[in-house]
Design a protein around this motif. Structure first.
Motif, PDB file in Angstrom:
ATOM      1  N   LEU A 105       0.837  -1.200   0.000  1.00 41.08           N
ATOM      2  CA  LEU A 105       0.000   0.000   0.000  1.00 41.08           C
ATOM      3  C   LEU A 105       0.871   1.248   0.000  1.00 41.08           C
ATOM      4  O   LEU A 105       1.909   1.285   0.659  1.00 41.08           O
ATOM      5  CB  LEU A 105      -0.910   0.032   1.234  1.00 41.08           C
ATOM      6  CG  LEU A 105      -2.068  -0.968   1.314  1.00 41.08           C
ATOM      7  CD1 LEU A 105      -2.862  -0.715   2.592  1.00 41.08           C
ATOM      8  CD2 LEU A 105      -2.971  -0.848   0.105  1.00 41.08           C
ATOM      9  N   HIS A 106       0.434   2.249  -0.762  1.00 40.30           N
ATOM     10  CA  HIS A 106       1.090   3.557  -0.785  1.00 40.30           C
ATOM     11  C   HIS A 106       0.024   4.626  -0.599  1.00 40.30           C
ATOM     12  O   HIS A 106      -1.082   4.516  -1.138  1.00 40.30           O
ATOM     13  CB  HIS A 106       1.789   3.822  -2.128  1.00 40.30           C
ATOM     14  CG  HIS A 106       2.842   2.829  -2.500  1.00 40.30           C
ATOM     15  ND1 HIS A 106       4.160   2.990  -2.186  1.00 40.30           N
ATOM     16  CD2 HIS A 106       2.763   1.661  -3.180  1.00 40.30           C
ATOM     17  CE1 HIS A 106       4.853   1.965  -2.654  1.00 40.30           C
ATOM     18  NE2 HIS A 106       4.035   1.149  -3.256  1.00 40.30           N
ATOM     19  N   GLY A 107       0.372   5.671   0.122  1.00 44.17           N
ATOM     20  CA  GLY A 107      -0.551   6.791   0.263  1.00 44.17           C
ATOM     21  C   GLY A 107       0.204   8.076   0.535  1.00 44.17           C
ATOM     22  O   GLY A 107       1.261   8.067   1.173  1.00 44.17           O
ATOM     23  N   ILE A 108      -0.330   9.183   0.022  1.00 44.69           N
ATOM     24  CA  ILE A 108       0.204  10.521   0.304  1.00 44.69           C
ATOM     25  C   ILE A 108      -0.978  11.427   0.598  1.00 44.69           C
ATOM     26  O   ILE A 108      -1.838  11.631  -0.264  1.00 44.69           O
ATOM     27  CB  ILE A 108       1.012  11.081  -0.880  1.00 44.69           C
ATOM     28  CG1 ILE A 108       2.253  10.225  -1.158  1.00 44.69           C
ATOM     29  CG2 ILE A 108       1.436  12.527  -0.611  1.00 44.69           C
ATOM     30  CD1 ILE A 108       3.072  10.711  -2.341  1.00 44.69           C
ATOM     31  N   GLY A 109      -1.033  11.949   1.820  1.00 46.94           N
ATOM     32  CA  GLY A 109      -2.130  12.843   2.169  1.00 46.94           C
ATOM     33  C   GLY A 109      -3.480  12.160   2.040  1.00 46.94           C
ATOM     34  O   GLY A 109      -3.718  11.078   2.580  1.00 46.94           O
TER      35      GLY A 109
END
Length: 325
Positions: free
Chosen positions: A263-267
């Motif tokens: 999983l990747h997330g930004i903001g």
């Protein structure tokens, strides 16, 4: 394609040939997403007609005051763009000579550092070795999953393969394993990063309001529970979540320890999950790395534990959770 800031705060898109397109509605991070899409689709159309070489990559260089999140949001949030383009990596250049001032004066500095897969340190030859050491330690605290490299001289600009080295390749599991184990470095080809140090470094870190930590789950996670929790967490605290990166075991038939999923997330933005065919090493625990600003590890951990207790089957015990900064 590259984006450059001009004295009029415009952004120039330099195509592969001599043709250029001016995106003149302001900063790429907030006001020209429609034009960014049009520019990318125009390049793709010219490629398909044979007017441009069959390029495989597009390099987007933003103004120094841009935050990466909205740009990634444009690429991931538009169905047409997603069909033809995918984000490969984010590289951030950190000016070693002016980093302390930029960190204090520009909130974008933290967002750019946190979003990076690779951090290129420039002007390290112009600062004392002790100052460079403190900066590397600070960057490792802020973004433990990013690779740190010394930027070459202006006369030796790296090729795209060098920019992407280690960033766009499937080494997420290795990064997360090192974070969870407390071993941030070394990596092959990367300059060693010192352990945490006190004094000025600690003051700088406290001044940013940012920190990183890793949650470790001992058993496979239920996809519904995890995604619902993350959705609510991102909705409530997206502005404080500078980066989320995880290697998780998702409960699934045929996977005794859960299907490994990245999983990747930004903001407020979460990338589509990447399901792996197998675990990259013998560690089968789920690990979720957070880079946050103004949000405590204790609050995130308590939120998950309360959420899982509520949604866990009544006959099951909550998932044991450990935490390592």
């Amino acid at each position: 394609m590259k984006y450059f800031s001009s004295l009029l705060d415009h952004l120039l898109v330099g195509a592969i040939d001599a043709d250029t397109v001016l995106l003149d509605n302001g900063c790429i991070c907030c006001s020209i997403r429609g034009e960014l899409k049009e520019a990318l689709m125009r390049l793709l159309s010219r490629r398909q007609r044979g007017e441009l070489p069959a390029f495989r990559r597009v390099l987007i260089e933003t103004t120094g005051l841009a935050t990466p999140g909205p740009v990634l949001g444009t690429l991931l949030g538009d169905a047409q763009l997603r069909h033809h383009f995918r984000p490969a990596f984010v590289a951030t250049v950190v000016d070693a000579l002016h980093a302390e001032r930029q960190q204090a004066q520009h909130p974008e500095w933290i967002a750019q550092v946190a979003a990076a897969d690779t951090l290129w340190l420039s002007k390290t030859d112009l600062v004392a070795p002790e100052q460079a050491t403190r900066l590397r330690a600070l960057l490792a605290e802020l973004n433990p999953v990013a690779r740190q490299l010394d930027a070459p001289s202006a006369a030796s600009v790296p090729w795209l393969d060098d920019l992407a080295d280690g960033a766009s390749r499937d080494d997420t599991a290795g990064w997360i394993a090192r974070v969870a184990a407390g071993t941030l470095r070394p990596r092959a080809g990367a300059r060693p990063v010192p352990a945490r140090i006190g004094g000025t470094h600690a003051q700088q870190l406290a001044g940013t309001g940012a920190r990183s930590f890793c949650l470790v789950f001992e058993r496979p996670l239920e996809w519904f529970t995890l995604t619902l929790w993350l959705t609510l967490l991102v909705h409530r605290h997206g502005d404080r979540l500078l980066r989320i990166k995880g290697l998780l075991g998702i409960a699934a038939d045929g996977f005794a320890h859960g299907q490994p999923t990245v999983l990747h997330g930004i903001g407020h933005l979460m990338h589509p999950p990447e399901h792996l065919a197998d675990w990259p090493d013998d560690d089968r625990r789920s690990r979720l790395v957070f880079i946050v600003q103004g949000l405590s590890e204790a609050d995130v951990r308590a939120s998950w534990e309360a959420f899982e207790r509520f949604y866990a089957p009544r006959e099951a015990e909550p998932n044991p959770l450990t935490s390592k900064a």
